[in-house]
Design a protein around this motif. Structure first.
Motif, PDB file in Angstrom:
ATOM      1  N   PRO A 119       2.243  98.700 104.969  1.00 48.91           N
ATOM      2  CA  PRO A 119       0.921  99.219 104.580  1.00 48.91           C
ATOM      3  C   PRO A 119      -0.224  98.286 104.938  1.00 48.91           C
ATOM      4  O   PRO A 119      -1.390  98.688 104.893  1.00 48.91           O
ATOM      5  N   SER A 120       0.096  97.041 105.289  1.00 53.10           N
ATOM      6  CA  SER A 120      -0.969  96.086 105.600  1.00 53.10           C
ATOM      7  C   SER A 120      -1.372  96.123 107.062  1.00 53.10           C
ATOM      8  O   SER A 120      -2.292  95.414 107.472  1.00 53.10           O
ATOM      9  N   ARG A 121      -0.680  96.958 107.853  1.00 53.44           N
ATOM     10  CA  ARG A 121      -0.877  96.923 109.306  1.00 53.44           C
ATOM     11  C   ARG A 121      -2.329  97.131 109.718  1.00 53.44           C
ATOM     12  O   ARG A 121      -2.830  96.477 110.632  1.00 53.44           O
ATOM     13  N   ASP A 122      -3.002  98.057 109.053  1.00 52.86           N
ATOM     14  CA  ASP A 122      -4.380  98.373 109.437  1.00 52.86           C
ATOM     15  C   ASP A 122      -5.424  97.730 108.536  1.00 52.86           C
ATOM     16  O   ASP A 122      -6.611  98.056 108.617  1.00 52.86           O
ATOM     17  N   VAL A 123      -4.988  96.822 107.661  1.00 54.22           N
ATOM     18  CA  VAL A 123      -5.919  96.128 106.778  1.00 54.22           C
ATOM     19  C   VAL A 123      -6.476  94.915 107.509  1.00 54.22           C
ATOM     20  O   VAL A 123      -5.721  94.038 107.948  1.00 54.22           O
ATOM     21  N   ARG A 124      -7.785  94.862 107.641  1.00 55.77           N
ATOM     22  CA  ARG A 124      -8.416  93.769 108.378  1.00 55.77           C
ATOM     23  C   ARG A 124      -8.784  92.639 107.426  1.00 55.77           C
ATOM     24  O   ARG A 124      -9.401  92.873 106.382  1.00 55.77           O
ATOM     25  N   PRO A 125      -8.423  91.392 107.769  1.00 53.29           N
ATOM     26  CA  PRO A 125      -8.834  90.264 106.920  1.00 53.29           C
ATOM     27  C   PRO A 125     -10.325  90.002 107.059  1.00 53.29           C
ATOM     28  O   PRO A 125     -10.942  90.412 108.058  1.00 53.29           O
ATOM     29  N   PRO A 126     -10.953  89.348 106.066  1.00 55.23           N
ATOM     30  CA  PRO A 126     -12.378  89.006 106.189  1.00 55.23           C
ATOM     31  C   PRO A 126     -12.600  88.063 107.356  1.00 55.23           C
ATOM     32  O   PRO A 126     -11.773  87.183 107.622  1.00 55.23           O
ATOM     33  N   ALA A 127     -13.670  88.277 108.071  1.00 50.47           N
ATOM     34  CA  ALA A 127     -13.955  87.444 109.238  1.00 50.47           C
ATOM     35  C   ALA A 127     -14.544  86.114 108.778  1.00 50.47           C
ATOM     36  O   ALA A 127     -15.576  86.077 108.110  1.00 50.47           O
ATOM     37  N   ALA A 128     -13.862  85.032 109.137  1.00 47.54           N
ATOM     38  CA  ALA A 128     -14.353  83.701 108.792  1.00 47.54           C
ATOM     39  C   ALA A 128     -15.449  83.291 109.774  1.00 47.54           C
ATOM     40  O   ALA A 128     -15.390  83.619 110.959  1.00 47.54           O
ATOM     41  N   SER A 129     -16.452  82.614 109.251  1.00 49.02           N
ATOM     42  CA  SER A 129     -17.500  82.114 110.135  1.00 49.02           C
ATOM     43  C   SER A 129     -16.911  81.060 111.053  1.00 49.02           C
ATOM     44  O   SER A 129     -16.128  80.211 110.625  1.00 49.02           O
TER      45      SER A 129
END
Length: 333
Positions: A119-129
């Motif tokens: 279920p995590s396949r399409d979950v995008r992590p927060p973009a780090a600066s």
């Protein structure tokens, strides 16, 4: 730890994660330890991240990974970035690491047959600066390296000054991490062939060439200074020794660099302060400026992925842009 909190909002009601969830996490962490060889600090961070995740699942009444939805994962990650219960939100970089831990757990569960989907396949992590590494101009590096300590009363270079110069030359001449430099043994260095073995993260080792300046500095230290320093200790294979004959620590190496930077008139405080990693950044940036292939620099730095190394190409592009802006007659609008 600043920016960390024990459980996410909604997971602090005392609910205990189901045994099946705990078994899955233990299996994944064992996999990271044995198969991937992750460093102890990284494993500890992943364990904290996954404990938080299990707390979130328990609060939602989820008892098995196969019952987790993408929406549940997204809610968990969103809570990490929100301030709740008096706890500050996680920094973007910490939240991104937590997302990586959760996604890795679900990939592992699918691969091991614990679940039928990820279920995590399409979950995008927060973009780090993206922070560009701090690299010193070559002139500043030379000034830093040439500030070895004072000579003694007889006019000879003092043993600790020879050590300091050898250490600084070694750091810049090999791109070693500070932990790799202080952890290097005498037998790891081959002065005749001009190479050294560096023992990096996750137990990985690599063979790195040593430049001529660093070789001469190391040779002078090993012949004229280290034997005297070693006589004061109990015997250690470490190359770099402290005044008592024991292995130099990372804190000791940092102090050497800081004093050299002060003598060279470089910044030692604040966000642009010279640090041991500054020499590593400078090593990579100067190699790329000189035309080295990014894949070669990746191997020299011991990066597991070339994407880690590619951040240095951004540094060189910025430098080229600055040169262009000041030199081209039609660069300015």
């Amino acid at each position: 730890m600043t920016g960390e909190r024990p459980t996410p909002d909604g997971a602090g009601g005392g609910e205990q994660p189901a045994p099946a969830l705990r078994r899955a996490v233990r299996g994944y962490l064992d996999h990271l330890t044995v198969e991937r060889g992750l460093a102890a600090n990284t494993l500890a961070s992943y364990r904290r991240d996954l404990d938080r995740y299990l707390g979130s699942l328990a609060a939602a009444g989820v008892t098995d990974l196969s019952a987790v939805s993408a929406e549940e994962i997204e809610r968990h990650l969103a809570r990490l970035r929100a301030s709740a219960d008096g706890h500050p939100p996680l920094a973007v970089s910490s939240a991104a690491r937590a997302a990586s831990a959760v996604r890795g757990l679900h990939r592992f569960a699918l691969r091991e047959g614990l679940t039928g989907a990820d279920p995590s396949r399409d979950v995008r992590p927060p973009a780090a600066s993206r922070r560009l590494p701090r690299a010193l101009p070559l002139d500043d590096v030379v000034a830093l390296l040439e500030t070895a300590g004072p000579v003694d009363a007889a006019g000879d270079t003092a043993p600790l000054a020879l050590r300091d110069r050898a250490l600084l030359e070694f750091l810049y001449g090999t791109g070693a991490r500070i932990s790799e430099a202080v952890g290097a043994a005498v037998d790891d260095v081959d002065l005749d062939d001009g190479v050294t073995v560096l023992r990096g993260k996750g137990g990985r080792t690599r063979l790195v060439p040593i430049g001529g300046y660093a070789l001469r500095a190391l040779g002078a230290y090993l012949v004229r200074a280290r034997p005297g320093l070693a006589a004061a200790g109990r015997g250690t294979p470490a190359i770099f020794l402290n005044a008592r004959g024991g292995p130099l620590t990372r804190q000791g190496a940092w102090g050497i660099l800081r004093r050299a930077a002060q003598r060279a008139g470089l910044t030692v405080d604040g966000p642009r302060a010279v640090s041991p990693h500054t020499l590593r950044h400078s090593y990579a940036t100067h190699l790329l400026d000189g035309g080295a292939d990014v894949r070669v620099v990746q191997e020299l730095l011991g990066h597991a992925s070339v994407t880690t190394t590619q951040v240095y190409t951004l540094v060189t592009v910025e430098r080229l842009r600055e040169v262009y802006a000041t030199a081209h007659p039609r660069a300015l609008h």
